[in-house]
Design a protein around this motif. Sequence first.
Motif, PDB file in Angstrom:
ATOM      1  N   ASN A  14       0.829  -1.218   0.000  1.00 28.15           N
ATOM      2  CA  ASN A  14       0.000   0.000   0.000  1.00 28.15           C
ATOM      3  C   ASN A  14       0.856   1.258   0.000  1.00 28.15           C
ATOM      4  N   PHE A  15       1.915   1.262   0.798  1.00 30.05           N
ATOM      5  CA  PHE A  15       2.836   2.408   0.818  1.00 30.05           C
ATOM      6  C   PHE A  15       3.458   2.615  -0.562  1.00 30.05           C
ATOM      7  N   LEU A  16       3.907   1.535  -1.176  1.00 28.52           N
ATOM      8  CA  LEU A  16       4.542   1.644  -2.491  1.00 28.52           C
ATOM      9  C   LEU A  16       3.557   2.142  -3.544  1.00 28.52           C
ATOM     10  N   GLU A  17       2.307   1.712  -3.454  1.00 31.64           N
ATOM     11  CA  GLU A  17       1.288   2.203  -4.383  1.00 31.64           C
ATOM     12  C   GLU A  17       1.038   3.699  -4.179  1.00 31.64           C
ATOM     13  N   ARG A  18       0.852   4.113  -2.916  1.00 32.99           N
ATOM     14  CA  ARG A  18       0.573   5.526  -2.623  1.00 32.99           C
ATOM     15  C   ARG A  18       1.725   6.439  -3.024  1.00 32.99           C
ATOM     16  N   TYR A  24       8.876  -0.184  -9.118  1.00 37.35           N
ATOM     17  CA  TYR A  24      10.279  -0.556  -8.956  1.00 37.35           C
ATOM     18  C   TYR A  24      10.466  -1.938  -8.336  1.00 37.35           C
ATOM     19  N   VAL A  25       9.356  -2.609  -8.049  1.00 37.35           N
ATOM     20  CA  VAL A  25       9.412  -3.946  -7.467  1.00 37.35           C
ATOM     21  C   VAL A  25       8.776  -4.920  -8.454  1.00 37.35           C
ATOM     22  N   ASP A  26       9.464  -6.004  -8.723  1.00 40.80           N
ATOM     23  CA  ASP A  26       8.989  -7.016  -9.655  1.00 40.80           C
ATOM     24  C   ASP A  26       7.644  -7.593  -9.206  1.00 40.80           C
ATOM     25  N   ARG A  27       6.768  -7.848 -10.146  1.00 38.45           N
ATOM     26  CA  ARG A  27       5.437  -8.391  -9.829  1.00 38.45           C
ATOM     27  C   ARG A  27       5.521  -9.748  -9.131  1.00 38.45           C
ATOM     28  N   LYS A  28       6.496 -10.558  -9.532  1.00 32.97           N
ATOM     29  CA  LYS A  28       6.653 -11.870  -8.885  1.00 32.97           C
ATOM     30  C   LYS A  28       7.019 -11.696  -7.412  1.00 32.97           C
ATOM     31  N   THR A  29       7.798 -10.669  -7.135  1.00 28.75           N
ATOM     32  CA  THR A  29       8.193 -10.397  -5.751  1.00 28.75           C
ATOM     33  C   THR A  29       6.984 -10.004  -4.923  1.00 28.75           C
ATOM     34  N   THR A  30       6.172  -9.091  -5.435  1.00 31.87           N
ATOM     35  CA  THR A  30       5.000  -8.669  -4.663  1.00 31.87           C
ATOM     36  C   THR A  30       3.988  -9.812  -4.534  1.00 31.87           C
ATOM     37  N   ALA A  31       3.881 -10.643  -5.544  1.00 31.30           N
ATOM     38  CA  ALA A  31       2.977 -11.805  -5.459  1.00 31.30           C
ATOM     39  C   ALA A  31       3.455 -12.762  -4.363  1.00 31.30           C
ATOM     40  N   ARG A  32       4.752 -12.976  -4.277  1.00 26.02           N
ATOM     41  CA  ARG A  32       5.316 -13.836  -3.222  1.00 26.02           C
ATOM     42  C   ARG A  32       5.067 -13.221  -1.857  1.00 26.02           C
ATOM     43  N   TYR A  41      13.658  -9.288   8.249  1.00 29.74           N
ATOM     44  CA  TYR A  41      14.893  -8.887   7.569  1.00 29.74           C
ATOM     45  C   TYR A  41      14.602  -8.383   6.157  1.00 29.74           C
ATOM     46  N   THR A  42      13.708  -9.076   5.459  1.00 30.47           N
ATOM     47  CA  THR A  42      13.315  -8.637   4.122  1.00 30.47           C
ATOM     48  C   THR A  42      12.562  -7.315   4.196  1.00 30.47           C
ATOM     49  N   ALA A  43      11.667  -7.208   5.168  1.00 29.35           N
ATOM     50  CA  ALA A  43      10.923  -5.958   5.351  1.00 29.35           C
ATOM     51  C   ALA A  43      11.885  -4.801   5.600  1.00 29.35           C
ATOM     52  N   ASP A  44      12.871  -5.021   6.447  1.00 26.04           N
ATOM     53  CA  ASP A  44      13.854  -3.986   6.755  1.00 26.04           C
ATOM     54  C   ASP A  44      14.623  -3.580   5.498  1.00 26.04           C
ATOM     55  N   LYS A  45      15.093  -4.554   4.758  1.00 25.40           N
ATOM     56  CA  LYS A  45      15.870  -4.278   3.537  1.00 25.40           C
ATOM     57  C   LYS A  45      15.068  -3.451   2.540  1.00 25.40           C
ATOM     58  N   TRP A  46      13.833  -3.865   2.264  1.00 27.16           N
ATOM     59  CA  TRP A  46      13.028  -3.169   1.277  1.00 27.16           C
ATOM     60  C   TRP A  46      12.604  -1.793   1.752  1.00 27.16           C
ATOM     61  N   CYS A  47      12.189  -1.687   2.998  1.00 27.57           N
ATOM     62  CA  CYS A  47      11.787  -0.367   3.509  1.00 27.57           C
ATOM     63  C   CYS A  47      12.949   0.615   3.435  1.00 27.57           C
ATOM     64  N   MET A  48      14.113   0.193   3.889  1.00 25.40           N
ATOM     65  CA  MET A  48      15.274   1.077   3.871  1.00 25.40           C
ATOM     66  C   MET A  48      15.646   1.457   2.438  1.00 25.40           C
ATOM     67  N   SER A  49      15.462   0.544   1.499  1.00 23.76           N
ATOM     68  CA  SER A  49      15.794   0.871   0.105  1.00 23.76           C
ATOM     69  C   SER A  49      14.858   1.947  -0.459  1.00 23.76           C
ATOM     70  N   PHE A  50      13.673   2.099   0.147  1.00 21.90           N
ATOM     71  CA  PHE A  50      12.745   3.149  -0.281  1.00 21.90           C
ATOM     72  C   PHE A  50      12.762   4.342   0.659  1.00 21.90           C
ATOM     73  N   GLY A  51      13.736   4.369   1.553  1.00 23.68           N
ATOM     74  CA  GLY A  51      13.958   5.552   2.388  1.00 23.68           C
ATOM     75  C   GLY A  51      13.058   5.693   3.600  1.00 23.68           C
ATOM     76  N   VAL A  52      12.468   4.596   4.048  1.00 24.23           N
ATOM     77  CA  VAL A  52      11.628   4.646   5.246  1.00 24.23           C
ATOM     78  C   VAL A  52      12.073   3.561   6.229  1.00 24.23           C
ATOM     79  N   HIS A  53      11.852   3.815   7.501  1.00 21.53           N
ATOM     80  CA  HIS A  53      12.134   2.803   8.507  1.00 21.53           C
ATOM     81  C   HIS A  53      10.951   1.834   8.524  1.00 21.53           C
ATOM     82  N   PRO A  54      11.209   0.543   8.679  1.00 21.47           N
ATOM     83  CA  PRO A  54      10.114  -0.428   8.635  1.00 21.47           C
ATOM     84  C   PRO A  54       9.010  -0.183   9.667  1.00 21.47           C
TER      85      PRO A  54
END
Length: 74
Positions: A14-18, A24-32, A41-54
């Motif tokens: 939802n954050f990425l959509e808004r 910037y995220v592959d559809r297969k990734t979001t489907a998974r 750990y994955t949440a932390d990595k992706w959030c930080m890559s988009f400039g927000v804290h998880p």
Amino acid sequence: MSSDVRLDAAPLINFLERSEQLQYVDRKTTARWQRVGLSVYTADKWCMSFGVHPVEIFGHNFYKGCFESEMVNG
């Protein structure tokens, strides 16, 4: 590191959509993510890559997942 604790992917998607960053995220990734959730750990990595804290995305559930992950892996 890995974690058996899974976070619901909906808040991040939802954050990425808004913020118009979902493209910037592959559809297969979001489907998974939707199918199996995200580890803390994955949440932390992706959030930080988009400039927000998880915790900004997942709220208290992120910290709860961190503590539960330590209990499982500790």
